[in-house]
Design an enzyme around this catalytic site. Structure first.
Site, short mmCIF file in Angstrom:
data_model
loop_
_atom_site.label_atom_id
_atom_site.label_comp_id
_atom_site.label_asym_id
_atom_site.label_seq_id
_atom_site.Cartn_x
_atom_site.Cartn_y
_atom_site.Cartn_z
N ARG A 234 117.99 84.75 19.56
CA ARG A 234 118.18 83.58 20.42
C ARG A 234 118.55 84.05 21.83
NH1 ARG A 234 115.66 80.79 17.60
NH2 ARG A 234 116.27 78.93 16.48
N GLU A 263 114.55 77.98 27.36
CA GLU A 263 113.09 77.90 27.11
C GLU A 263 112.54 76.52 27.43
OE1 GLU A 263 112.70 79.13 23.04
OE2 GLU A 263 113.51 81.12 23.45
N HIS A 281 108.26 82.84 22.68
CA HIS A 281 108.91 82.44 21.42
C HIS A 281 107.86 82.25 20.32
CE1 HIS A 281 112.65 80.34 19.58
NE2 HIS A 281 111.89 80.85 18.63
C1 8YV Z 1 111.38 77.80 15.50
C2 8YV Z 1 112.75 79.77 15.34
O1 8YV Z 1 111.34 77.19 14.26
O2 8YV Z 1 113.00 79.57 13.03
C3 8YV Z 1 113.55 79.69 14.10
O3 8YV Z 1 114.77 79.77 14.23
O4 8YV Z 1 113.18 80.18 16.35
C4 8YV Z 1 111.34 79.29 15.33
O5 8YV Z 1 110.64 79.72 14.23
C5 8YV Z 1 110.27 77.34 16.32
O6 8YV Z 1 110.56 77.73 17.61
C6 8YV Z 1 110.07 75.86 16.24
O7 8YV Z 1 110.85 75.17 17.13
#
Ligand code: 8YV
Length: 323
Positions: A234, A263, A281
């Site tokens: 993150r 983002e 991402h």
């Molecule tokens: C998000 C992600 O699901 O699973 C996570 O924590 O960061 C990604 O796979 C994706 O950005 C959908 O918003």
């Protein structure tokens, strides 16, 4: 579930189409522009028993839905959902672990190689005709050979990355909230200690108050002038201004980033830095894996409404029982 008993599931904002289709088939679906308590009309408040979301769900939104039983969140990271508040109100929260583990680990390795061996830049060099015009792409100043890799966050994805790094023949150390049972890699009590012991730091850490901007100037200094930082976790875990400065002044050598603090906005300093490799991402972003995540979102709803047993509850909500 007979037709008349179909629970109403609210989908605020965008959601993966495969999940939407299955929710439409199995439940009564209601769409809302975004997860904003001010948009919840009284009829909606009276009906909604589940939320399926790829977006943030705050305490006010939870409070605006008095019949809410479950929030099925799309993604393994659920920092955007106020899970503690939900659990306190007896609302189940689920996420989508496991099904994306190998995909995200694959992406982390790709990003590491892109950063260290400049593969995207080399491809751009070829495509723009410079190979023909100017000769071979310059040798890369960095290599994976001889590196020591530190993994920050030794959960499922951290372990999957470690398995891959082992195959590269590189030593591995890690930092995690606590030592992980059965994991033999060298453990460091602090992130600073880990950064000092390695030259390649891969962050898979979740966004929590404790990890906010934890990758700071001191950590980057400890990583050192040959240091490569890769972030697949993150963006909020990084002090991006400190990272940009460290990349510009040679405190570290390079960075590969798939995630950012705000983002889809990426700080200009990181965009223009010659020693960054940047991705929008895409850690889990294949059709295969996103479909599996979508299925898990819906399967959690199905399982909850069938027998009160969600498949993948988040730790904050494991104790929540169906009333
Ligand atoms: C998000 C992600 O699901 O699973 C996570 O924590 O960061 C990604 O796979 C994706 O950005 C959908 O918003």
């Amino acid at each position: 579930m007979s037709h008349t008993e179909k629970p109403t599931i609210l989908v605020p904002g965008r959601l993966h189409e495969h999940a939407v289709k299955r929710i439409e088939a199995l439940f009564s679906i209601v769409r809302l522009e975004r997860a904003d308590a001010a948009l919840v009309a009284p009829e909606l408040a009276a009906d909604v028993r589940g939320v399926a979301a790829m977006t943030g769900i705050d305490a006010a939104f939870i409070d605006a839905l008095p019949k809410l039983e479950i929030i099925a969140s799309f993604g393994v990271g659920y920092d955007a959902v106020d899970a503690r508040h939900a659990a306190k109100k007896g609302v189940m929260v689920t996420n989508t672990p496991d099904v994306l583990t190998e995909e995200v680990a694959d992406t982390a390795i790709g990003l590491l190689l892109n950063t260290v061996r400049e593969l995207p830049k080399a491809e751009t060099y070829l495509r723009s005709g410079r190979w023909v015009g100017e000769g071979n792409y310059p040798l890369t100043g960095t290599t994976l050979r001889g590196r020591r890799v530190g993994i920050f966050g030794m959960g499922r994805i951290g372990l999957a990355i470690a398995r891959r790094i082992e195959a590269f023949g590189l030593p591995i150390a890690y930092h995690n909230r606590s030592r992980v049972d059965g994991v033999g890699y060298e453990y460091h009590e602090t992130l600073l200690g880990l950064a000092g012991a390695v030259d390649t730091l891969i962050s898979v850490a979740p966004a929590t108050p404790a990890t906010e901007k934890i990758v700071n100037r001191a950590v980057l200094e400890a990583l050192g002038p040959n240091g490569i930082f890769v972030n697949i976790g993150r963006g909020s875990t990084v002090d991006e201004a400190a990272l940009a400065a460290a990349l510009a002044d040679g405190t570290i050598r390079g960075a590969g980033l798939d995630v950012f603090a705000d983002e889809p906005r990426v700080p200009q300093e990181l965009l223009v830095a010659p020693n960054t490799s940047l991705l929008p991402h895409v850690g889990s972003a294949s059709v295969h894996t996103r479909d599996a995540m979508a299925d898990l979102v819906v399967d959690n709803l199905v399982s909850w409404f069938a027998d009160g047993k969600p498949l993948t509850p988040v730790p904050e909500a494991v104790f929540v029982q169906k009333g």
